[in-house]
Design a protein around this motif. Sequence first.
Motif, mmCIF file in Angstrom:
data_model
loop_
_atom_site.group_PDB
_atom_site.id
_atom_site.type_symbol
_atom_site.label_atom_id
_atom_site.label_comp_id
_atom_site.label_asym_id
_atom_site.label_seq_id
_atom_site.Cartn_x
_atom_site.Cartn_y
_atom_site.Cartn_z
ATOM 1 N N GLY A 126 0.845 -1.185 0.000
ATOM 2 C CA GLY A 126 0.000 0.000 0.000
ATOM 3 C C GLY A 126 0.883 1.239 0.000
ATOM 4 N N THR A 127 1.446 1.573 -1.150
ATOM 5 C CA THR A 127 2.480 2.611 -1.238
ATOM 6 C C THR A 127 1.981 3.986 -0.834
ATOM 7 O OG1 THR A 127 3.527 1.392 -3.049
ATOM 8 C CG2 THR A 127 4.129 3.711 -2.792
ATOM 9 N N GLY A 128 0.803 4.380 -1.353
ATOM 10 C CA GLY A 128 0.276 5.703 -1.066
ATOM 11 C C GLY A 128 1.256 6.793 -1.425
ATOM 12 N N ALA A 129 1.473 7.721 -0.515
ATOM 13 C CA ALA A 129 2.387 8.830 -0.767
ATOM 14 C C ALA A 129 3.845 8.420 -0.671
ATOM 15 C CB ALA A 129 2.101 9.970 0.209
ATOM 16 N N GLY A 130 4.123 7.225 -0.167
ATOM 17 C CA GLY A 130 5.500 6.752 -0.086
ATOM 18 C C GLY A 130 6.192 7.041 1.226
ATOM 19 N N VAL A 131 5.437 7.435 2.274
ATOM 20 C CA VAL A 131 6.059 7.765 3.553
ATOM 21 C C VAL A 131 6.739 6.542 4.164
ATOM 22 C CG1 VAL A 131 5.626 8.549 5.911
ATOM 23 C CG2 VAL A 131 4.502 9.705 4.001
ATOM 24 N N THR A 147 8.071 -1.612 -2.332
ATOM 25 C CA THR A 147 6.783 -1.001 -2.017
ATOM 26 C C THR A 147 5.801 -1.322 -3.127
ATOM 27 O OG1 THR A 147 5.636 1.059 -1.417
ATOM 28 C CG2 THR A 147 7.460 1.256 -2.982
ATOM 29 N N LEU A 148 4.636 -1.816 -2.734
ATOM 30 C CA LEU A 148 3.660 -2.411 -3.652
ATOM 31 C C LEU A 148 2.323 -1.702 -3.538
ATOM 32 C CD1 LEU A 148 2.498 -4.821 -5.395
ATOM 33 C CD2 LEU A 148 2.252 -6.065 -3.230
ATOM 34 N N ASP A 149 1.732 -1.351 -4.674
ATOM 35 C CA ASP A 149 0.406 -0.730 -4.674
ATOM 36 C C ASP A 149 -0.426 -1.288 -5.820
ATOM 37 O OD1 ASP A 149 -0.707 1.934 -3.105
ATOM 38 O OD2 ASP A 149 -1.746 1.568 -5.004
ATOM 39 N N ILE A 150 -1.727 -1.302 -5.639
ATOM 40 C CA ILE A 150 -2.622 -1.838 -6.658
ATOM 41 C C ILE A 150 -2.849 -0.863 -7.807
ATOM 42 C CG2 ILE A 150 -4.792 -0.998 -5.657
ATOM 43 C CD1 ILE A 150 -5.972 -3.788 -6.253
ATOM 44 N N ASP A 151 -2.531 0.409 -7.594
ATOM 45 C CA ASP A 151 -2.809 1.459 -8.577
ATOM 46 C C ASP A 151 -1.508 1.902 -9.253
ATOM 47 O OD1 ASP A 151 -3.307 4.004 -9.825
ATOM 48 O OD2 ASP A 151 -5.075 4.252 -8.566
ATOM 49 N N GLN A 152 -1.446 1.758 -10.565
ATOM 50 C CA GLN A 152 -0.237 2.116 -11.292
ATOM 51 C C GLN A 152 0.070 3.603 -11.188
ATOM 52 O OE1 GLN A 152 -0.204 0.784 -15.355
ATOM 53 N NE2 GLN A 152 1.721 1.807 -15.855
ATOM 54 N N HIS A 153 -0.978 4.445 -11.144
ATOM 55 C CA HIS A 153 -0.747 5.890 -11.020
ATOM 56 C C HIS A 153 -0.056 6.219 -9.696
ATOM 57 C CE1 HIS A 153 -3.041 6.407 -14.583
ATOM 58 N NE2 HIS A 153 -4.220 6.178 -14.038
ATOM 59 N N VAL A 154 -0.475 5.539 -8.634
ATOM 60 C CA VAL A 154 0.151 5.745 -7.322
ATOM 61 C C VAL A 154 1.607 5.292 -7.358
ATOM 62 C CG1 VAL A 154 0.115 5.009 -4.900
ATOM 63 C CG2 VAL A 154 -2.028 5.604 -6.057
ATOM 64 N N GLY A 405 -12.272 3.436 1.549
ATOM 65 C CA GLY A 405 -11.203 2.807 2.320
ATOM 66 C C GLY A 405 -9.872 3.081 1.633
ATOM 67 N N ASP A 406 -8.865 3.430 2.422
ATOM 68 C CA ASP A 406 -7.604 3.850 1.815
ATOM 69 C C ASP A 406 -6.723 2.652 1.555
ATOM 70 O OD1 ASP A 406 -7.742 3.908 4.623
ATOM 71 O OD2 ASP A 406 -5.792 4.869 4.752
ATOM 72 N N SER A 407 -6.772 2.175 0.311
ATOM 73 C CA SER A 407 -5.908 1.065 -0.063
ATOM 74 C C SER A 407 -4.477 1.533 -0.264
ATOM 75 C CB SER A 407 -6.415 0.440 -1.367
ATOM 76 O OG SER A 407 -6.471 1.391 -2.389
ATOM 77 N N HIS A 408 -4.293 2.825 -0.395
ATOM 78 C CA HIS A 408 -2.948 3.382 -0.616
ATOM 79 C C HIS A 408 -2.674 4.331 0.544
ATOM 80 C CE1 HIS A 408 -4.337 1.965 -4.456
ATOM 81 N NE2 HIS A 408 -5.187 2.951 -4.543
ATOM 82 N N ALA A 409 -2.382 3.776 1.715
ATOM 83 C CA ALA A 409 -2.466 4.597 2.919
ATOM 84 C C ALA A 409 -1.221 5.374 3.267
ATOM 85 C CB ALA A 409 -2.845 3.720 4.120
ATOM 86 N N HIS A 410 -0.058 4.991 2.756
ATOM 87 C CA HIS A 410 1.143 5.702 3.201
ATOM 88 C C HIS A 410 1.880 6.322 2.050
ATOM 89 C CE1 HIS A 410 0.945 4.768 7.420
ATOM 90 N NE2 HIS A 410 0.505 3.591 7.076
#
Length: 410
Positions: A126-131, A147-154, A405-410
Motif C-alpha cells: 500500500g504505497t500511497g504517498a510513499g512515507v 513497495t507495492l500498490d494496486i494502482d499504477q498511477h500511485v 477505504g484507503d488502499s494506498h495509505a502511506h
Amino acid sequence: MAARTEMVARLEEAGDLQTGAVRDALLALPRETLMPQAYVRRSAPDEPPRWELLDWSRPDDREELLGLLHSGDSVSIQHEGEPILNRAPGVRSGGAMTAMSSTMGMTADLLQRLDLRRGQRVLDVGTGAGVTAAVASFICGHNGVVTLDIDQHVSEAARARLMALGYQPAVVTGDGLSGWPELGPYDRIFVSFAVPRIPPALVAQLAPGGRALMTLGTSSPSWPGLAVITRTPTGAVEAKLVAVEFGHRRGAGFERLFLSAAFRKQIAASEGGRTRPSRLEPPADTDRGMWLALDHLHPGLVRDRSAEDLTIGAPRCGSWMRARPVGHRRWEVTTFGPRDIWAEIHYVADRWLAAGSPHTYRLEIDADGAQRVTSRCRALCWTLTDASHTDTGATGEPDPHSEKGDSHAH
C-alpha cells in the motif's frame, strides 16, 4: 524544516514517537517532496464534496499546503483513481479520495512497532504517498525495500518522488494480498489497509525471524485490531491480535460500513425508539478488547463518534441504540429495530470479563488456512473469514460524502 520539527515535537509530546531511527527518519523527510500536491476539502462533511488540489509550485498555496502536510492528519493525494503526475491544480467536485497518507501518530507508532533495522528486507504493501517506503529506505537502505500498490498511477508518482529524495526502492504494482514473492522473503512486512483475515501469501513471504503488521477487522471502522505475525528462527508462525484505538481502513475491493448522514439524523430524532432505564454501565472506551470481540461476534455495528452519548447503529437492518447517563449508575437506554444492540454489548462484555478482560488475543493460523482468534483460556474465541459484513439497503447506501477505504495509505 521548522514545520517538520514542530510536527515531530507534537508526536513526541503525544507519546506517539520516541527517540530512535523512526524519529530521525521523519526529521529528515521533506514531506513536500513526497506530496507536492494534496487535496483539502472545501465543503462541510454533510454537503456534496468539493475538493481543492493545492500545489507546491504555486506560491499562494505553499503556506496552506505546508500546514496540511505537517498537521498530523491524513493527507489525501488522489481523487477517483486519477493520474497523479502532471495533473493541474484546482477544484474537483463529487467523488471520493482513493489514496492518502495516514495520520502521523498512527504511522509513527506502527513504524516503531515494526522495529526497522539496517540491512533488513522490507515489503511495504500500500504505497500511497510513499512515507513508509521513505522511512524504510532511510533506516534499512533502499536496496532491500519493496513497495507495492494496486494502482499504477500511485506507483508511478511514488517512484518519481522517492527518486527525488535519492531513494530507489523497488516500486511495483500488483495485488497487495498476494505480496511480491519475486523479491522475498522479507524481514518486515507492513500492510497499510485493513484485511478481514491474514493473507496466506504474506505469511509465506515472511522470513525466519521476520515480523508483519496489519490492521485486522470487519467492514466496520469502529474497533480495529492490530495483527502482529512473526516467524521464529526455526520457521514456526506465531501471531497475536491486539485491540487498538486506531487502525487503517479497508482497502480496494473491500466494502466499508458507515453511518450515513440520514441514518445519524434518524437516530438523533429518536423516532420510534423504545426508552428504558438501566443500571447496567456500558463498557469503557478503553475496554478495547471487549469492543473488538463485539465487532466480530456481533458484526455490522458502527459507533457514531460525533455523538455526545454512546450511540451505535446497524445500517443493514436499521437498528440503533443510544445510552446516556441520568444519575449515579443510572442510564437511559433507547433502542430501535430488530437487533437489541444494548443486550449484545452486555452479552459480549460478560464473556470478556469471564475470559480475564483480554486486551491481546492469540491468533491461530493453521496450515489448512483456518484462522481463529482466542483468549488465553479459550473462554472467548471466533473464526476469521473472508466474508464482509457490510450493510446495504435504505440506510446503508454508498455515502457520496465519505472517503473510500484507503488502499494506498502511506
